[in-house]
Design a protein around this motif. Structure first.
Motif, PDB file in Angstrom:
ATOM      1  N   PHE A  80     -18.053  31.096   1.630  1.00 59.77           N
ATOM      2  CA  PHE A  80     -16.620  31.320   1.447  1.00 59.77           C
ATOM      3  C   PHE A  80     -16.351  32.705   0.870  1.00 59.77           C
ATOM      4  N   ILE A  96     -21.929  26.569   0.856  1.00 56.86           N
ATOM      5  CA  ILE A  96     -20.533  26.702   1.261  1.00 56.86           C
ATOM      6  C   ILE A  96     -19.789  27.741   0.421  1.00 56.86           C
ATOM      7  N   LEU A 114     -23.514  23.403   4.534  1.00 56.03           N
ATOM      8  CA  LEU A 114     -23.078  22.208   3.816  1.00 56.03           C
ATOM      9  C   LEU A 114     -24.228  21.407   3.187  1.00 56.03           C
ATOM     10  N   ILE A 134     -12.459  21.720   3.029  1.00 54.04           N
ATOM     11  CA  ILE A 134     -12.584  21.319   1.627  1.00 54.04           C
ATOM     12  C   ILE A 134     -11.335  20.572   1.175  1.00 54.04           C
ATOM     13  N   VAL A 183     -13.810  31.634   9.347  1.00 55.00           N
ATOM     14  CA  VAL A 183     -14.641  30.890   8.401  1.00 55.00           C
ATOM     15  C   VAL A 183     -13.835  30.526   7.159  1.00 55.00           C
ATOM     16  N   VAL A 218     -18.071  20.321  -3.075  1.00 54.71           N
ATOM     17  CA  VAL A 218     -18.125  21.346  -2.034  1.00 54.71           C
ATOM     18  C   VAL A 218     -17.571  22.663  -2.548  1.00 54.71           C
ATOM     19  N   SER A 219     -16.498  22.570  -3.293  1.00 53.10           N
ATOM     20  CA  SER A 219     -15.856  23.813  -3.717  1.00 53.10           C
ATOM     21  C   SER A 219     -16.393  24.324  -5.046  1.00 53.10           C
ATOM     22  N   LEU A 266     -13.257  26.679   6.021  1.00 52.10           N
ATOM     23  CA  LEU A 266     -13.735  26.146   4.745  1.00 52.10           C
ATOM     24  C   LEU A 266     -12.577  25.663   3.891  1.00 52.10           C
ATOM     25  N   THR A 267     -11.508  26.431   3.858  1.00 49.36           N
ATOM     26  CA  THR A 267     -10.351  26.027   3.059  1.00 49.36           C
ATOM     27  C   THR A 267      -9.855  24.646   3.487  1.00 49.36           C
ATOM     28  N   VAL A 272     -20.936  25.957   9.059  1.00 52.31           N
ATOM     29  CA  VAL A 272     -20.651  24.924   8.067  1.00 52.31           C
ATOM     30  C   VAL A 272     -21.779  23.897   8.053  1.00 52.31           C
TER      31      VAL A 272
END
Lengths: 753, 321
Positions: free
Chosen positions: B278, B274, B98, B297, B289, B259-260, B293-294, B94
């Motif tokens: 994902f 990211i 990131l 975020i 991972v 981020v998403s 990430l989920t 990350v």
């Protein structure tokens, strides 16, 4: 009376609301434009079969998709087994000898047909396979598999066949010679151990059969002459009959050594059976070019495992490899798919092979399955040696190991083969190719070794008729006419389930995706029209777009309507009842609003599985919350209106107030969310398809783009790239414009963020 | 002042509860849905060590309740464990990905909001003018373009037909020095950035225009005009300065989605941020991972939402907590 009044009021409110929306809608030109496009798409979806001549799963005829010679031969006996190939010519320089080209097919009832084949045409691009006739023979009933033994100077062809526990030898006129009753159920045949190819007289010298933990090795012996046209196999002694404590897996391993520069001293025995033991490896030297070894291994999980393998040990200097010391590679396709081991050893000449001197023993971890390597071959050119392993049937990977000449650790090229590998891979030495058959395609790995440490493996693909009974096999060169100018066609055949032989020339390649245009099927003479071209499989892009509109409209409207329905329901409940209900529902809304949409949709879809309705569900789950919040706000203001109070004073129930007074006023809002939502659903669904989370069986525009991406034509086939994107934009935009029309006119304060 | 503190405290508790609910939600999804991770394990080939690790880290193979406790405790304490695929701690992945995403999307968001602000201001000022109509239709069009398709089209045009930009990656491999590396970074980020700017510009532009229209209807604009102020002064000091408020809110609200939001774009341009991580982790079933990430975020979204609300209060004096 009260009820009657209420119902008037209700229908009136609804009607006013709907009428207002429509009246306003008429004033918005962009809304009408959007509606026109939607109607166009709906018409397209309904009349798809009329608009598009082909269904989306209808592929272009093979002769259009493929540049080479292609055709079928009917088979006149029933339930045919895997065809036996007769590889009749092993290269040029054969001289004026008569070449028999043919294919033999047989069934378990003891019938066989032999087709004589030739080619016609002036050059490679005009080659046509020519069936010159067929002849019928009887063979022993119950033969499961036949292997042909071919002689270099066309002195004869013999077949080795087996059924249950008996091995037969058949001669070229298909008269039968019973060879041996082995006493166990034969499941595997090793293929023929070739003697050294540049010894032109005796290409064949032995084979093995196995089943369970038994292995029988037959090695020919005796003093026979190739010049008599009557090669005899009658004196096969049994040299090798071993039982192992574990199930061995002696699969067909047939290696050809075409290394050109080895000269075996005439004094050297062609084969000897001296056994060398080294570490875990037991080698049975069969000939200079072939070895059989058994190996006792321990798998990583501790399982003991023993294999009997044949293989080639090919010498270094013969192939101008940069081996200073003449290192050699033995490929041991070992275990349950995890390890492939290499042994390197010293040796200078083939005749001086020191098999016991294993100097290096490295292993290349292989991830990808729990099956044994089914087939392993060694491909040798003068620059590169390349052991290959194929894994089947659940693993559809082909791995090439290109032993790095400096340290022999090996570089692997793994090529994913879509679909299940369906049969043994075959080496097409003359074309520098391997063929890996799958259920619907024959994949060709052409190996171009331009540099010393890298091989370029590409996969041209020939189509195979779907539902082929057997895997395609390579039948080798078929020579054209006389001996003076040799033009040969490399052909591959398979037997389809309507009992015909399907053949195609290896020289050809797959042409699709086809650019827009009209194409003529050279087999039937029919014309095929593809105004937007085709995709890789030969599907018409136009048909896909037209039929795709159905699915897009259905999922778009379903998902948007469901999300709005849930949103309105929860919003009204929450706003109307307030208090605890409101608090709970709005916390829920908060949770859903704080989730990043695409990430959670992807997560949910990947956990649900690949189905178009799962995608729809995932979109609904993560898109109702925003609507609920807005509807709640509107409800909050609506419920303080005088007419709501009035209605309550008359004694109307909560349900009645909500449906009769609040819902009609929320309606324009729902129109807006419905309409703009459809576009969002269509785009989201296409995005999921594209990212690989879509339903591969669904006919959607997104899938069309996903196939474009996965087949690697993204930047090469604009006729495939543009139409689905434009269709998505048009449909999404039209719904958006319609929604916007509601939004701006009916409720000017309500604006999209 | 006490009001705002109480507000923040209340919202923080709310965030924590929401975060817990999200974790429970994901755990239930991962345990019960048809192609759930546990079910897929049956088809995978994990070594006994890996299985033991899965048990300890994610509670796989334990009874449901214990499994949930293990999972929950690890996720809440940001103990995401090691990636199956890379074999390194998830947090280090990350940390790598990131900054790239922040660079790409941060720049794209700022640029699109600046352009949106300027164009939206003028479009709203001259309602029905050429600029207004153009920008509206432009926005409509880009609202409805699938991001991935726009990305491919740009790649097709500017990396294939006219090979000006690279086809993918985030930096030229093996490049030396700070400045060349930075230039290379920007060069690689440019095409994906254009995609992101074009996609998010539509929203910013329309919002600014709408907000301008609202503000222009206010009486103080008429007053300013009546005072005889220059048109430029009315436009900038009175109208657009007040109209920017929703735009700023929207900007702040969009920050966590930075981020998403790059999932698609990064995948198309193989930009290893990211989003790319994902998608590829889901493909590889690299669940540590994916979970990390989920949840990261989701948490970012929650915190930034609070941040946006507070900032909104600071900017708009009418709002009181």
């Amino acid at each position: 009376m009260k009820k009657y009044l209420n119902s008037i009021e209700t229908t009136g409110a609804f009607r006013r609301s709907v009428r207002g929306v429509l009246r306003a809608f008429r004033r918005s030109p962009s809304g009408i434009f959007g509606l026109a496009i939607i109607i166009a798409f709906v018409i397209m979806a309904i009349f798809a079969p009329v608009i598009s001549p082909y269904t989306p799963d209808q592929v272009a005829p093979y002769s259009i998709q493929f540049s080479g010679d292609i055709g079928t031969i009917p088979i006149n006996i029933s339930s045919v087994q895997q065809p036996l190939s007769i590889v009749s010519s092993l290269g040029g320089g054969v001289g004026s000898s008569v070449v028999t080209n043919g294919i033999m097919v047989f069934n378990e009832k003891g019938q066989s047909l032999t087709y004589n084949l030739g080619v016609t045409g002036g050059n490679h691009s005009q080659l046509k396979l020519d069936v010159k006739g067929s002849s019928y023979h009887s063979i022993p009933k119950g033969i499961k598999s036949l292997y042909s033994v071919v002689y270099y100077k066309s002195v004869g062809i013999s077949y080795i066949g087996y059924g249950n526990d008996t091995v037969y030898l058949l001669y070229s006129n298909l008269s039968v010679h019973y060879l041996y009753h082995v006493g166990f159920n034969i499941t595997h045949f090793s293929g023929i151990f070739n003697r050294y190819i540049y010894d032109p007289y005796l290409p064949t010298m032995g084979f093995a059969v196995s089943g369970g933990n038994h292995t029988f090795l037959f090695i020919e012996e005796g003093n026979f002459s190739v010049f008599t046209n009557s090669l005899s196999f009658y004196s096969f002694p049994l040299y090798f009959n071993t039982s192992y404590p574990v199930i061995t897996n002696p699969l067909p391993y047939l290696y050809l050594d075409h290394s050109p520069s080895i000269i075996i001293p005439t004094t050297h025995k062609i084969y000897d059976y001296s056994i060398n033991v080294s570490r875990q490896l037991t080698y049975y030297k069969l000939s200079a070019g072939n070895i059989v070894w058994s190996q006792n291994l321990t798998l990583r999980d501790g399982t003991p495992y023993s294999i009997l393998k044949t293989g080639i040990v090919f010498p270094a200097e013969s192939a101008s490899l940069d081996y200073n010391q003449g290192k050699n590679v033995v490929v041991v396709p070992t275990t349950n798919g995890f390890i492939l081991e290499y042994s390197t050893r010293n040796g200078t000449l083939m005749s001086e092979v020191q098999l016991e001197s294993v100097i290096q023993h490295t292993s290349v971890p292989f991830q990808g399955g729990n099956l044994v390597a089914l087939w392993s071959g060694v491909y040798v050119t003068n620059q590169i040696s390349m052991p290959i392993s194929f894994f089947k049937p659940d693993i559809t990977y082909v791995t090439f190991w290109n032993p790095d000449q400096s340290n022999f650790t090996g570089i692997s090229y793994t090529i994913a083969i879509p679909g299940k590998v369906h049969g043994d891979a075959q080496v097409i030495q003359s074309a520098n190719m391997f063929m890996i058959p799958t259920e619907s395609y024959a994949y060709y790995m052409s190996i171009v070794p331009p540099t010393k440490s890298s091989g370029n493996a590409s996969t041209p693909i020939l189509p195979m008729p779907s539902g082929s009974n057997y895997y395609p096999i390579y039948i080798g060169n078929i020579l054209l006419g006389g001996a003076s100018t040799i033009i040969s066609g490399n052909y591959v055949i398979t037997i389809t389930n309507n009992n015909t032989i399907f053949y195609e020339s290896v020289v050809g390649y797959k042409v699709s995706p086809l650019p827009p245009g009209n194409y003529k099927d050279s087999v039937t003479g029919k014309y095929y029209s593809y105004p937007l071209g085709t995709d890789y499989e030969g599907h018409s892009i136009l048909s896909w777009i037209v039929y795709g509109a159905r699915m897009e409209l259905v999922i778009g409207i379903t998902a948007a309507a469901s999300a709005v329905l849930i949103g309105v329901y929860i919003g009204i409940l929450s706003g109307y009842y307030g208090k605890a209900m409101d608090a709970v529902l709005m916390r829920l809304v908060d949770v859903f609003l704080s989730l990043p949409f695409l990430i959670f949709v992807i997560l949910l879809v990947s956990l649900l599985g690949t189905n178009i309705w799962y995608v729809v569900i995932a979109i609904i789950v993560f898109s109702w919350a925003g609507i609920a919040r807005v509807v709640r706000a509107v409800t909050l203001s609506l419920k303080t209106r005088p007419y709501v109070d009035a209605s309550r004073a008359v004694g109307a129930s909560n349900t009645r107030i909500m449906t009769a007074h609040i819902l009609p006023n929320v309606l324009p809002l729902t129109f807006f969310y419905m309409s703009t939502g459809v576009g969002g659903v269509i785009i989201t669904e296409a995005t999921l398809d594209f990212l690989g989370f879509g339903d591969p069986t669904a006919i959607t525009w997104g899938m069309l783009l996903q196939f474009l991406q996965t087949t690697g034509y993204t930047l090469l086939a604009p006729w495939w790239l543009f139409p689905p994107g434009i269709a998505i934009i048009l449909l999404s935009l039209s719904f958006y414009l319609v929604g916007r029309a509601f939004d701006e006119i009916v409720n000017p304060r309500l604006r999209r963020r | 002042m006490g009001g705002i503190l109480r507000y923040i405290a209340g919202r923080t508790i709310q965030i924590i509860i929401t975060y817990f609910i999200i974790i429970i939600f994901v755990f239930l999804m991962a345990s019960f849905l048809p192609s759930n991770f546990v079910g897929l394990l049956a088809f995978s080939h994990f070594t006994p060590q890996q299985m033991a690790y899965l048990k300890a880290q994610l509670g796989i193979g334990l009874p449901l309740w214990e499994s949930f406790v293990v999972f929950f405790v690890h996720m809440v304490t940001f103990n995401y464990g090691n990636s199956f695929y890379y074999g390194v701690p998830v947090m280090s992945l990350v940390e790598q990905a990131l900054p790239r995403t922040l660079l790409l999307l941060g720049e794209a968001t700022v640029i699109s909001y600046i352009i949106g602000y300027v164009v939206g201001t003028f479009a709203g000022w001259k309602r029905g003018g050429v600029l207004d109509n153009t920008s509206i239709y432009f926005s409509f069009a880009f609202y409805n373009i699938p991001t991935f398709w726009l990305g491919i089209i740009l790649l097709y045009a500017f990396a294939f037909l006219f090979p000006i930009f690279p086809l993918g990656g985030y930096v030229t491999p093996g490049i030396q020095g700070m400045l060349p590396a930075f230039i290379s970074l920007q060069y690689h980020a440019l095409l994906p950035m254009i995609v992101l700017v074009l996609i998010s510009l539509a929203g910013a532009l329309l919002l600014m225009r709408t907000s301008m229209l609202d503000v222009l209807g206010e009486e103080y604009i008429n007053l300013a005009a009546a005072k005889g102020l220059k048109e430029r002064d009315v436009l900038f000091t009175h109208a657009s300065r007040n109209a920017i408020l929703p735009l700023i809110t929207s900007f702040i609200l969009s920050l966590p989605f930075i981020v998403s939001g790059a999932v698609v774009t990064e995948t198309i341009f193989s930009y290893q941020g990211i989003g790319y991580l994902f998608i590829s982790s889901i493909d590889r079933l690299d669940m540590p991972v994916v979970y990390a990430l989920t949840f990261i975020i989701a948490l970012l979204v929650l915190v930034f939402n609070l941040f946006a609300d507070i900032l909104y209060g600071v900017l708009d004096p009418r709002v009181r907590y």
